[in-house]
Design a protein around this motif. Structure first.
Motif, PDB file in Angstrom:
ATOM      1  N   LEU A  41       0.836  -1.209   0.000  1.00  0.00           N
ATOM      2  CA  LEU A  41       0.000   0.000   0.000  1.00  0.00           C
ATOM      3  C   LEU A  41       0.865   1.251   0.000  1.00  0.00           C
ATOM      4  N   GLY A  42       2.066   1.157   0.545  1.00  0.00           N
ATOM      5  CA  GLY A  42       2.988   2.292   0.571  1.00  0.00           C
ATOM      6  C   GLY A  42       3.764   2.463  -0.719  1.00  0.00           C
ATOM      7  N   GLY A  43       3.530   1.576  -1.706  1.00  0.00           N
ATOM      8  CA  GLY A  43       4.198   1.705  -2.999  1.00  0.00           C
ATOM      9  C   GLY A  43       5.541   1.010  -3.098  1.00  0.00           C
ATOM     10  N   HIS A  44       5.863   0.125  -2.151  1.00  0.00           N
ATOM     11  CA  HIS A  44       7.141  -0.582  -2.171  1.00  0.00           C
ATOM     12  C   HIS A  44       6.977  -1.965  -2.806  1.00  0.00           C
ATOM     13  N   ARG A  45       7.980  -2.365  -3.591  1.00  0.00           N
ATOM     14  CA  ARG A  45       7.955  -3.695  -4.213  1.00  0.00           C
ATOM     15  C   ARG A  45       8.316  -4.753  -3.181  1.00  0.00           C
ATOM     16  N   ARG A  46       7.629  -5.883  -3.275  1.00  0.00           N
ATOM     17  CA  ARG A  46       7.950  -7.045  -2.459  1.00  0.00           C
ATOM     18  C   ARG A  46       7.907  -8.264  -3.362  1.00  0.00           C
ATOM     19  N   PHE A  47       8.757  -9.237  -3.064  1.00  0.00           N
ATOM     20  CA  PHE A  47       8.911 -10.426  -3.890  1.00  0.00           C
ATOM     21  C   PHE A  47       8.660 -11.660  -3.033  1.00  0.00           C
ATOM     22  N   LEU A  48       7.847 -12.573  -3.555  1.00  0.00           N
ATOM     23  CA  LEU A  48       7.650 -13.846  -2.860  1.00  0.00           C
ATOM     24  C   LEU A  48       8.960 -14.630  -2.918  1.00  0.00           C
ATOM     25  N   ARG A  49       9.373 -15.149  -1.786  1.00  0.00           N
ATOM     26  CA  ARG A  49      10.619 -15.918  -1.739  1.00  0.00           C
ATOM     27  C   ARG A  49      10.585 -17.059  -2.754  1.00  0.00           C
ATOM     28  N   GLU A  50       9.450 -17.731  -2.871  1.00  0.00           N
ATOM     29  CA  GLU A  50       9.331 -18.847  -3.807  1.00  0.00           C
ATOM     30  C   GLU A  50       9.564 -18.377  -5.250  1.00  0.00           C
ATOM     31  N   SER A  51       9.029 -17.192  -5.600  1.00  0.00           N
ATOM     32  CA  SER A  51       9.207 -16.657  -6.953  1.00  0.00           C
ATOM     33  C   SER A  51      10.670 -16.335  -7.224  1.00  0.00           C
ATOM     34  N   VAL A  52      11.345 -15.769  -6.230  1.00  0.00           N
ATOM     35  CA  VAL A  52      12.761 -15.420  -6.385  1.00  0.00           C
ATOM     36  C   VAL A  52      13.596 -16.686  -6.539  1.00  0.00           C
ATOM     37  N   GLU A  53      13.305 -17.700  -5.728  1.00  0.00           N
ATOM     38  CA  GLU A  53      14.054 -18.958  -5.813  1.00  0.00           C
ATOM     39  C   GLU A  53      13.826 -19.641  -7.163  1.00  0.00           C
ATOM     40  N   GLN A  54      12.587 -19.622  -7.652  1.00  0.00           N
ATOM     41  CA  GLN A  54      12.300 -20.210  -8.965  1.00  0.00           C
ATOM     42  C   GLN A  54      13.015 -19.421 -10.068  1.00  0.00           C
ATOM     43  N   PHE A  55      13.015 -18.105  -9.960  1.00  0.00           N
ATOM     44  CA  PHE A  55      13.702 -17.247 -10.923  1.00  0.00           C
ATOM     45  C   PHE A  55      15.196 -17.576 -10.939  1.00  0.00           C
ATOM     46  N   ALA A  56      15.775 -17.790  -9.775  1.00  0.00           N
ATOM     47  CA  ALA A  56      17.203 -18.111  -9.672  1.00  0.00           C
ATOM     48  C   ALA A  56      17.523 -19.441 -10.352  1.00  0.00           C
ATOM     49  N   LYS A  57      16.604 -20.389 -10.264  1.00  0.00           N
ATOM     50  CA  LYS A  57      16.827 -21.695 -10.885  1.00  0.00           C
ATOM     51  C   LYS A  57      16.788 -21.622 -12.413  1.00  0.00           C
ATOM     52  N   GLN A  58      16.036 -20.671 -12.933  1.00  0.00           N
ATOM     53  CA  GLN A  58      15.918 -20.504 -14.382  1.00  0.00           C
ATOM     54  C   GLN A  58      17.058 -19.609 -14.854  1.00  0.00           C
ATOM     55  N   SER A  59      18.237 -20.171 -14.981  1.00  0.00           N
ATOM     56  CA  SER A  59      19.429 -19.371 -15.288  1.00  0.00           C
ATOM     57  C   SER A  59      19.282 -18.571 -16.572  1.00  0.00           C
ATOM     58  N   LYS A  60      18.486 -19.052 -17.509  1.00  0.00           N
ATOM     59  CA  LYS A  60      18.308 -18.323 -18.764  1.00  0.00           C
ATOM     60  C   LYS A  60      17.488 -17.059 -18.554  1.00  0.00           C
ATOM     61  N   ALA A  61      16.741 -16.994 -17.452  1.00  0.00           N
ATOM     62  CA  ALA A  61      15.935 -15.814 -17.177  1.00  0.00           C
ATOM     63  C   ALA A  61      16.807 -14.632 -16.767  1.00  0.00           C
ATOM     64  N   ILE A  62      18.009 -14.918 -16.286  1.00  0.00           N
ATOM     65  CA  ILE A  62      18.906 -13.859 -15.867  1.00  0.00           C
ATOM     66  C   ILE A  62      19.811 -13.516 -17.036  1.00  0.00           C
ATOM     67  N   PRO A  63      19.632 -12.337 -17.622  1.00  0.00           N
ATOM     68  CA  PRO A  63      20.462 -11.986 -18.763  1.00  0.00           C
ATOM     69  C   PRO A  63      21.922 -11.850 -18.365  1.00  0.00           C
ATOM     70  N   GLU A  64      22.797 -12.476 -19.129  1.00  0.00           N
ATOM     71  CA  GLU A  64      24.220 -12.352 -18.865  1.00  0.00           C
ATOM     72  C   GLU A  64      24.682 -10.999 -19.353  1.00  0.00           C
ATOM     73  N   ARG A  65      25.469 -10.347 -18.521  1.00  0.00           N
ATOM     74  CA  ARG A  65      25.972  -9.036 -18.882  1.00  0.00           C
ATOM     75  C   ARG A  65      27.475  -9.097 -18.941  1.00  0.00           C
ATOM     76  N   SER A  66      28.010  -9.055 -20.148  1.00  0.00           N
ATOM     77  CA  SER A  66      29.455  -9.111 -20.297  1.00  0.00           C
ATOM     78  C   SER A  66      30.022  -7.708 -20.488  1.00  0.00           C
TER      79      SER A  66
END
Length: 187
Positions: A41-66
């Motif tokens: 309600l205060g306008g701050h982003r929050r992330f479900l731990r499960e969503s973050v952990e799933q995102f971390a497992k999907q290595s292709k979802a994280i763009p590589e920055r060289s």
């Protein structure tokens, strides 16, 4: 309602720590829709731990920055122009932007998301000392490397900028070979 109380939410900083990236990167992924988030309600982003952990497992979802993002902050247009042209012309993976003063640097830190800032000390209004202190005081930006530059080298200036959080203070005219070595330490 009871269901939400059982969920584990993370702040952008906590999610960034889990993903081993900066909070700025986490916010960018959320804005692009790559990482699901909810807004309080205060306008701050929050992330479900499960969503973050799933995102971390999907290595292709994280763009590589060289590439290495370098922000040049200098009110001397000739110095800034030289550095932009020089770094852009190298066979290194640099993405370069510049800011003409400390105020512009403050906004570009969030929009450009630099890895390194080449920061002039002596600028009108908001000098390099104040810029560096603000960058290092903010949890979202404090991990940005700051390399200070000055045409007025002195032990006092060097000590002040190092205390503000810069890793080194180099003198102008710049030794480009030395500077390139500092920048490549990140690659």
């Amino acid at each position: 309602m009871a269901n939400n109380q059982n969920k584990s939410y993370l702040s952008p900083r906590e999610a960034a720590k889990l993903l081993m990236v900066s909070p700025i990167t986490v916010r960018a992924w959320a804005q692009k829709g790559l990482l699901p988030s909810e807004t309080t309600l205060g306008g701050h982003r929050r992330f479900l731990r499960e969503s973050v952990e799933q995102f971390a497992k999907q290595s292709k979802a994280i763009p590589e920055r060289s590439d290495l993002r370098v922000l040049i902050v200098d009110d001397d247009k000739q110095v800034a122009g030289f550095l932009v042209e020089w770094l852009s012309g190298l066979d290194e993976p640099f993405i370069v932007s510049s800011a003409a003063d400390g105020f512009e640097a403050g906004s570009k830190v969030y929009t450009f998301e630099p890895d390194i800032i080449l920061l002039d000390l002596m600028m009108p209004k908001l000098d390099g000392f104040a810029v560096c202190q603000q960058i290092k005081a903010d949890p979202d930006t404090r991990d940005i490397r700051v390399i200070a530059m000055t045409g007025y080298p002195s032990l006092e200036n060097e000590q002040r900028i190092l205390e503000a959080g810069a890793e080194i203070c180099i003198s102008k005219p710049l030794d480009t070979k030395f500077l390139l070595g500092l920048l490549k330490a990140e690659l």
